[in-house]
Motif scaffolding. Structure first.
Motif, PDB file in Angstrom:
ATOM      1  N   VAL A  70     -21.536  33.847 -35.571  1.00 27.25           N
ATOM      2  CA  VAL A  70     -22.243  34.540 -34.486  1.00 27.25           C
ATOM      3  C   VAL A  70     -21.312  34.749 -33.304  1.00 27.25           C
ATOM      4  O   VAL A  70     -21.282  35.832 -32.702  1.00 27.25           O
ATOM      5  N   LEU A  71     -20.521  33.727 -32.954  1.00 20.76           N
ATOM      6  CA  LEU A  71     -19.559  33.876 -31.856  1.00 20.76           C
ATOM      7  C   LEU A  71     -18.563  34.990 -32.145  1.00 20.76           C
ATOM      8  O   LEU A  71     -18.242  35.789 -31.270  1.00 20.76           O
ATOM      9  N   ASP A  72     -18.084  35.045 -33.380  1.00 20.14           N
ATOM     10  CA  ASP A  72     -17.134  36.099 -33.765  1.00 20.14           C
ATOM     11  C   ASP A  72     -17.768  37.479 -33.633  1.00 20.14           C
ATOM     12  O   ASP A  72     -17.128  38.416 -33.156  1.00 20.14           O
ATOM     13  N   GLU A  73     -19.028  37.610 -34.055  1.00 15.40           N
ATOM     14  CA  GLU A  73     -19.725  38.894 -33.942  1.00 15.40           C
ATOM     15  C   GLU A  73     -19.897  39.302 -32.479  1.00 15.40           C
ATOM     16  O   GLU A  73     -19.665  40.459 -32.114  1.00 15.40           O
ATOM     17  N   LEU A  74     -20.296  38.346 -31.643  1.00 13.95           N
ATOM     18  CA  LEU A  74     -20.459  38.643 -30.219  1.00 13.95           C
ATOM     19  C   LEU A  74     -19.124  39.002 -29.576  1.00 13.95           C
ATOM     20  O   LEU A  74     -19.041  39.927 -28.758  1.00 13.95           O
ATOM     21  N   LEU A  75     -18.088  38.275 -29.936  1.00 15.90           N
ATOM     22  CA  LEU A  75     -16.761  38.538 -29.400  1.00 15.90           C
ATOM     23  C   LEU A  75     -16.303  39.946 -29.776  1.00 15.90           C
ATOM     24  O   LEU A  75     -15.825  40.696 -28.922  1.00 15.90           O
ATOM     25  N   THR A  76     -16.493  40.319 -31.019  1.00 18.75           N
ATOM     26  CA  THR A  76     -16.132  41.666 -31.478  1.00 18.75           C
ATOM     27  C   THR A  76     -16.935  42.719 -30.723  1.00 18.75           C
ATOM     28  O   THR A  76     -16.387  43.742 -30.289  1.00 18.75           O
ATOM     29  N   GLN A  95     -17.396  41.920 -18.269  1.00 20.71           N
ATOM     30  CA  GLN A  95     -16.417  41.157 -17.486  1.00 20.71           C
ATOM     31  C   GLN A  95     -16.837  39.705 -17.307  1.00 20.71           C
ATOM     32  O   GLN A  95     -16.007  38.815 -17.227  1.00 20.71           O
ATOM     33  N   ARG A  96     -18.135  39.452 -17.253  1.00 22.12           N
ATOM     34  CA  ARG A  96     -18.614  38.091 -17.064  1.00 22.12           C
ATOM     35  C   ARG A  96     -18.660  37.313 -18.394  1.00 22.12           C
ATOM     36  O   ARG A  96     -18.327  36.139 -18.455  1.00 22.12           O
ATOM     37  N   ILE A  97     -19.069  37.976 -19.471  1.00 23.37           N
ATOM     38  CA  ILE A  97     -19.332  37.264 -20.722  1.00 23.37           C
ATOM     39  C   ILE A  97     -18.098  37.085 -21.603  1.00 23.37           C
ATOM     40  O   ILE A  97     -17.961  36.065 -22.275  1.00 23.37           O
ATOM     41  N   LEU A  98     -17.188  38.049 -21.592  1.00 22.61           N
ATOM     42  CA  LEU A  98     -16.037  37.965 -22.492  1.00 22.61           C
ATOM     43  C   LEU A  98     -15.224  36.678 -22.316  1.00 22.61           C
ATOM     44  O   LEU A  98     -14.917  36.008 -23.316  1.00 22.61           O
ATOM     45  N   PRO A  99     -14.903  36.246 -21.089  1.00 24.47           N
ATOM     46  CA  PRO A  99     -14.180  34.967 -20.965  1.00 24.47           C
ATOM     47  C   PRO A  99     -14.979  33.768 -21.496  1.00 24.47           C
ATOM     48  O   PRO A  99     -14.420  32.849 -22.098  1.00 24.47           O
TER      49      PRO A  99
END
Length: 162
Positions: A70-76, A95-99
């Motif tokens: 799930v983290l990988d999907e969100l990151l992508t 800008q807030r969530i990617l880091p």
């Protein structure tokens, strides 16, 4: 999640988004466990307590591999998101969530690279995220582990970039 994301997730499939009445009833049922915040120009719905989030994670994604997936999907998803919306405004949510996603994925090299990208710094400053930016730079970027000279050097490079 914001309202539109909830409507799409719960409506989903061939039904489109969740209708107003169903959304209102859903939010009435959830009012004891969720809270609304105004963040980055939108109402965002969050769980009231960390224990709720942990319970959901353990129930819906008991395996670490599921959570990583799930983290990988969100990151992508967030890496592919445009920096600007259709109105030409900076995508504050990205800008807030990617880091946070990079940190949660334990990819510290990518996090430091992201935080020291001068384009990203410029976008964060355009969205009034200076405090977040400085915290990130001090804790995950050039200033981590007390390396103040590295942080000052980076800020000097940014001033030259401007």
């Amino acid at each position: 999640l914001n309202e539109e994301e909830i409507r799409v997730l719960l409506g989903g499939g061939i039904h489109g988004t969740l209708p107003d009445l169903c959304y209102a009833e859903t939010m009435c049922v959830l009012e004891r466990v969720v809270v609304e915040h105004f963040l980055d120009g939108a109402v965002v719905i969050c769980l009231k307590h960390e224990s709720f989030r942990q319970g959901i994670m353990q129930t819906r994604m008991p395996l670490k591999s599921d959570q990583i997936s799930v983290l990988d999907e969100l990151l992508t998803l967030y890496e592919a998101a445009p920096d600007f919306d259709s109105a030409g405004q900076v995508n504050k949510r990205k800008q807030r969530i990617l880091p946070q996603l990079l940190r949660a994925n334990d990819d510290m090299a990518a996090l430091e690279q992201h935080l020291t990208d001068l384009h990203v710094v410029d976008l964060k400053l355009c969205t009034d995220q200076l405090f977040d930016l400085m915290l990130h730079l001090m804790h995950q970027g050039p200033g981590k582990n007390g390396r103040c000279e590295d942080l000052l050097s980076f800020l000097s490079d940014y001033a030259t970039f401007l």
